[in-house]
Design a protein around this motif. Sequence first.
Motif, PDB file in Angstrom:
ATOM      1  N   TYR A  93      37.860 -30.222  22.882  1.00 63.60           N
ATOM      2  CA  TYR A  93      39.291 -30.207  23.190  1.00 63.60           C
ATOM      3  C   TYR A  93      39.662 -31.358  24.115  1.00 63.60           C
ATOM      4  N   ARG A  94      38.837 -31.613  25.101  1.00 66.35           N
ATOM      5  CA  ARG A  94      39.125 -32.696  26.042  1.00 66.35           C
ATOM      6  C   ARG A  94      39.186 -34.052  25.326  1.00 66.35           C
ATOM      7  N   LYS A  95      38.321 -34.234  24.313  1.00 63.91           N
ATOM      8  CA  LYS A  95      38.301 -35.499  23.582  1.00 63.91           C
ATOM      9  C   LYS A  95      39.568 -35.692  22.756  1.00 63.91           C
ATOM     10  N   ALA A  96      40.273 -34.608  22.488  1.00 67.12           N
ATOM     11  CA  ALA A  96      41.514 -34.712  21.716  1.00 67.12           C
ATOM     12  C   ALA A  96      42.689 -35.154  22.579  1.00 67.12           C
ATOM     13  N   ILE A  97      42.538 -35.143  23.906  1.00 70.30           N
ATOM     14  CA  ILE A  97      43.630 -35.503  24.824  1.00 70.30           C
ATOM     15  C   ILE A  97      43.583 -37.003  25.102  1.00 70.30           C
ATOM     16  N   PRO A  98      44.694 -37.724  25.005  1.00 66.38           N
ATOM     17  CA  PRO A  98      44.701 -39.162  25.312  1.00 66.38           C
ATOM     18  C   PRO A  98      44.198 -39.438  26.729  1.00 66.38           C
ATOM     19  N   PRO A  99      43.484 -40.544  26.926  1.00 66.76           N
ATOM     20  CA  PRO A  99      42.891 -40.844  28.235  1.00 66.76           C
ATOM     21  C   PRO A  99      43.912 -41.137  29.322  1.00 66.76           C
ATOM     22  N   GLN A 100      45.165 -41.362  28.959  1.00 65.61           N
ATOM     23  CA  GLN A 100      46.197 -41.611  29.978  1.00 65.61           C
ATOM     24  C   GLN A 100      46.434 -40.380  30.852  1.00 65.61           C
TER      25      GLN A 100
END
Length: 207
Positions: free
Chosen positions: A78-85
């Motif tokens: 799930y965390r990898k699906a969130i943009p790094p911004q």
Amino acid sequence: MGIVIMAVGFGLFCLALLGVAVFFTAKGIAYALGSVAYLLFQRRPPAAALRLGSAACALCLLILLPMRGCDYLQVQMYRKAIPPQFELLDTIYHDETSGFREGCGVAIFRLSDESIARIHRGGLAYLESARLGRVGTPYYQYQPWTATPAAKQEDLFRGAHCVKNAPALLQQAQRLVDKEGAFFTTGPEHDLVLVPSLGLIIFSHNG
């Protein structure tokens, strides 16, 4: 579907490693118990008792460790699906239902104060750069961000129906998308809802 296939692949690999680790760990625990028994009672337990203890240890490890491991892997996906911004502080909640090929679920992350401040300063202009998940694959490419209130036809919180006991924060976020002050974007089988007033970003998927 992509998030489920990746999770299944990781899960099978980890289970193979886990089986080997559990076997040797359980034998070590049983041997240690035998040594403690000898120190306390000046005799070693029968071999059958040690084998039974080893089997019991292995069973406990096989039940408990995969549960924790799968939970960790799911959160990381799930965390990898969130943009790094977006700087994520912690995972407040997640729940999902997975089938052989597809699944659905929701994850709620708390944002850092710095991320929230940047969102307040830049608004949609800042969010325009946040349209690709951390993993960097096209599957997690998002549409341009939009400010709420969301139109009725928008497919938001599409995995919420999989949640057994929706937390109060999820219900509150669902109400806030009908008002001004939040933002959202969608992907092929998922969506992101950003609620600065709550300091949260919510990932939801169905597929």
